[in-house]
Design a protein around this motif. Sequence first.
Motif, PDB file in Angstrom:
ATOM      1  N   UNK A 258       0.837  -1.197   0.000  1.00 40.23           N
ATOM      2  CA  UNK A 258       0.000   0.000   0.000  1.00 40.23           C
ATOM      3  C   UNK A 258       0.866   1.239   0.000  1.00 40.23           C
ATOM      4  N   UNK A 259       0.466   2.253  -0.760  1.00 36.67           N
ATOM      5  CA  UNK A 259       1.201   3.519  -0.812  1.00 36.67           C
ATOM      6  C   UNK A 259       0.234   4.666  -0.532  1.00 36.67           C
ATOM      7  N   UNK A 260       0.679   5.605   0.279  1.00 35.78           N
ATOM      8  CA  UNK A 260      -0.105   6.806   0.604  1.00 35.78           C
ATOM      9  C   UNK A 260       0.709   8.042   0.245  1.00 35.78           C
ATOM     10  N   UNK A 261       0.054   9.028  -0.392  1.00 38.23           N
ATOM     11  CA  UNK A 261       0.653  10.324  -0.720  1.00 38.23           C
ATOM     12  C   UNK A 261      -0.352  11.391  -0.349  1.00 38.23           C
TER      13      UNK A 261
ATOM     14  N   UNK B 164       3.677   7.218   2.947  1.00 43.37           N
ATOM     15  CA  UNK B 164       3.833   5.944   3.641  1.00 43.37           C
ATOM     16  C   UNK B 164       3.889   4.818   2.629  1.00 43.37           C
ATOM     17  N   UNK B 165       4.622   3.793   2.984  1.00 48.31           N
ATOM     18  CA  UNK B 165       4.675   2.558   2.202  1.00 48.31           C
ATOM     19  C   UNK B 165       4.460   1.394   3.157  1.00 48.31           C
ATOM     20  N   UNK B 166       3.378   0.650   2.930  1.00 44.91           N
ATOM     21  CA  UNK B 166       3.062  -0.526   3.734  1.00 44.91           C
ATOM     22  C   UNK B 166       3.329  -1.758   2.885  1.00 44.91           C
ATOM     23  N   UNK B 167       4.122  -2.684   3.410  1.00 41.59           N
ATOM     24  CA  UNK B 167       4.447  -3.894   2.683  1.00 41.59           C
ATOM     25  C   UNK B 167       4.494  -5.070   3.622  1.00 41.59           C
ATOM     26  N   UNK B 168       4.857  -6.238   3.112  1.00 43.57           N
ATOM     27  CA  UNK B 168       4.915  -7.416   3.970  1.00 43.57           C
ATOM     28  C   UNK B 168       5.770  -7.171   5.206  1.00 43.57           C
TER      29      UNK B 168
ATOM     30  N   UNK C 183      -3.844   2.709   6.698  1.00 40.12           N
ATOM     31  CA  UNK C 183      -3.221   1.568   6.050  1.00 40.12           C
ATOM     32  C   UNK C 183      -4.172   0.812   5.148  1.00 40.12           C
ATOM     33  N   UNK C 184      -3.620  -0.082   4.306  1.00 39.83           N
ATOM     34  CA  UNK C 184      -4.442  -0.882   3.393  1.00 39.83           C
ATOM     35  C   UNK C 184      -5.219  -1.955   4.152  1.00 39.83           C
ATOM     36  N   UNK C 185      -6.379  -2.307   3.582  1.00 42.39           N
ATOM     37  CA  UNK C 185      -7.241  -3.324   4.168  1.00 42.39           C
ATOM     38  C   UNK C 185      -7.688  -4.294   3.083  1.00 42.39           C
ATOM     39  N   UNK C 186      -8.121  -5.488   3.516  1.00 38.13           N
ATOM     40  CA  UNK C 186      -8.750  -6.452   2.616  1.00 38.13           C
ATOM     41  C   UNK C 186     -10.205  -6.618   3.025  1.00 38.13           C
TER      42      UNK C 186
ATOM     43  N   UNK D  79     -16.587  -8.005   6.017  1.00 40.11           N
ATOM     44  CA  UNK D  79     -15.611  -7.672   7.037  1.00 40.11           C
ATOM     45  C   UNK D  79     -14.417  -7.002   6.369  1.00 40.11           C
ATOM     46  N   UNK D  80     -13.859  -6.008   7.050  1.00 41.71           N
ATOM     47  CA  UNK D  80     -12.716  -5.249   6.558  1.00 41.71           C
ATOM     48  C   UNK D  80     -11.611  -5.389   7.593  1.00 41.71           C
ATOM     49  N   UNK D  81     -10.444  -5.875   7.158  1.00 38.26           N
ATOM     50  CA  UNK D  81      -9.352  -6.151   8.095  1.00 38.26           C
ATOM     51  C   UNK D  81      -8.050  -5.550   7.583  1.00 38.26           C
ATOM     52  N   UNK D  82      -7.294  -4.954   8.488  1.00 40.66           N
ATOM     53  CA  UNK D  82      -6.020  -4.331   8.127  1.00 40.66           C
ATOM     54  C   UNK D  82      -5.019  -5.381   7.662  1.00 40.66           C
ATOM     55  N   UNK D  83      -4.258  -5.048   6.622  1.00 40.25           N
ATOM     56  CA  UNK D  83      -3.163  -5.914   6.189  1.00 40.25           C
ATOM     57  C   UNK D  83      -2.003  -5.856   7.167  1.00 40.25           C
ATOM     58  N   UNK D  84      -1.767  -4.684   7.722  1.00 45.49           N
ATOM     59  CA  UNK D  84      -0.706  -4.481   8.707  1.00 45.49           C
ATOM     60  C   UNK D  84      -1.354  -3.769   9.897  1.00 45.49           C
ATOM     61  N   UNK D  85      -1.558  -4.483  10.980  1.00 44.03           N
ATOM     62  CA  UNK D  85      -2.402  -3.970  12.059  1.00 44.03           C
ATOM     63  C   UNK D  85      -1.784  -2.787  12.795  1.00 44.03           C
ATOM     64  N   UNK D  86      -0.484  -2.552  12.618  1.00 42.25           N
ATOM     65  CA  UNK D  86       0.166  -1.444  13.313  1.00 42.25           C
ATOM     66  C   UNK D  86       0.621  -0.359  12.329  1.00 42.25           C
ATOM     67  N   UNK D  87      -0.303   0.052  11.464  1.00 39.98           N
ATOM     68  CA  UNK D  87       0.005   1.092  10.476  1.00 39.98           C
ATOM     69  C   UNK D  87      -0.204   2.474  11.095  1.00 39.98           C
ATOM     70  N   UNK D  88       0.447   2.721  12.209  1.00 37.32           N
ATOM     71  CA  UNK D  88       0.324   3.990  12.934  1.00 37.32           C
ATOM     72  C   UNK D  88       1.221   5.020  12.277  1.00 37.32           C
ATOM     73  N   UNK D  89       0.661   6.177  11.983  1.00 40.45           N
ATOM     74  CA  UNK D  89       1.398   7.261  11.339  1.00 40.45           C
ATOM     75  C   UNK D  89       2.065   8.119  12.414  1.00 40.45           C
ATOM     76  N   UNK D  90       3.378   8.022  12.508  1.00 39.80           N
ATOM     77  CA  UNK D  90       4.134   8.753  13.530  1.00 39.80           C
ATOM     78  C   UNK D  90       4.429  10.159  13.035  1.00 39.80           C
TER      79      UNK D  90
END
Length: 375
Positions: A99-102, A129-133, A356-359, A337-348
Motif C-alpha cells: 500500500x502507498x499513501x501520498x 507511507x509505504x506498507x508492505x509485507x 493503512x491498506x485493508x482487505x 468484514x474489513x481487516x487491516x493488512x498491517x495492524x500497526x500502520x500507525x502514522x508517527x
Amino acid sequence: MKARTWTRSRRLAIRQGENSRASAGAWLLLGSLLLGGCEPPAPEPKSFAGLGQQAGAYRPVTPNPELVFPRDHGAHDGFRIEWWYITANLQDAQGRDWGAQWTLFRSALRPGPETANWVSPNLWMGHAALTGPGSHKVSETLARGGVGQAGVQAQPFRAWIDDWSLQGTDGIGQLDMRASGKGFRYQLKLVSGGPLVLHGVKGYSEKSGKGQASYYYSQPFYRVSGEVEREGQRVVVTGQAWLDREWSSQPLAPGQSGWDWFSLHLASGAKLMLFQVREAQGQPYRAGTWISAQGEAQPLLGEQIELQPLAFTLQDNGKRLPTRWRIRLPAQGLDVQVEALHSKAWMTTRFPYWEGPVRVSGGVQGKGYLEMTGY
C-alpha cells in the motif's frame, strides 16, 4: 523571533524515528513563529487537530456548490484547510500486497490569497507511507508557502512539496506520483478509468448535521503501475488507487474527536466510501457514497450504514485501535468484514493517526484503505 530567522533553513522535515507527538497547539505555535510573531499557542482544541475550531473570517462551506474542473483541482484561497490525498492498493509479481499513501495538506494561518515570500498565509504538510509485507514506513515534511517549496497548480496539474510530487499529464486523468522517506520510496503511474465522483449533495459533504461540512470529491478509478522500493530492494507493482479532495474552514464540530474513514474497491467493480465522525457524547455521525462500476454515485445516510468494530490491536503508542470491522449496507445487500493488512500502520506524524491498506471479505471480496484519527 522574526521570519528571516528561518530563511537559512527552508526545509522542515519530520522523519520516521523522531516519534513526533506534537499537539495541535504546537502546530499553531509553529505557524505563529513562521509568520514572524512570538504569540503564545492557542488553547488545545477539543476536536482532532483543531479542525473543530470556529471558522471566523475564513470562507464558509455552503450547500449547492458548483464545482468546476480543472479549477477545483487547485488550491482554494480563503478556506482554512484542504488536502490532496491518494491511497493505492498494490500487488507484486509474487502476489504480495503493498500500500502507498501520498498526502499534501494546505493549512492557512489567516484568511487571504497566497502571497510571495514569507508573508504567505499558508503552511504545507506532506505525508507519505509505504506498507508492505511485515512493515509500515512513514515520512512527513513541512514547508512554508510563498517560497516555491510547496504548492498546487490546477492547470497543468501539479502538486509538490520538496521532491515529492503529483504531476498531471491530462488534468488529473493521468498522474505520476513520487515520494520517499527513510528506507523507502515509490514511483507510480496512475491512469483513471472512470468519472469523478461528488460526495454528499453535489460535493457538499456534511460532517455533523450541525452545519459542519466540506467540499468533497474523489477519483476512485485509477489503475496503477510502477515501482516501490524498501530498504534498497525494488519491486514492480500494479493495482488500484483512489484520490480524495476536500477543503473546508471547519469540517468538525468542537465535540467531535475524530473519524473512521473507509475507501473500498470491490471485486464487482463497485466502490464504497463511508465514514463516521465520533462524538465525545452521543452517537457518531455517519455518511458515505455507493459508487457503481460505471461511476454512478448514490449518497448514503447514517441510518443506511451499520458499522461495527470487531477486533482491536495495541499500537506502539499504547493505544488500542479497531483494525477489523463489519460493514453492512442492507439496501445494497452488502455484509462484509474489513481487516487491516498491517495492524500497526500507525502514522508517527505531527498529528498521529492510523492509515493503512485493508482487505475485504465476506459477501464480496475487495481491497481498500482505512483511516482512523483522534484516538
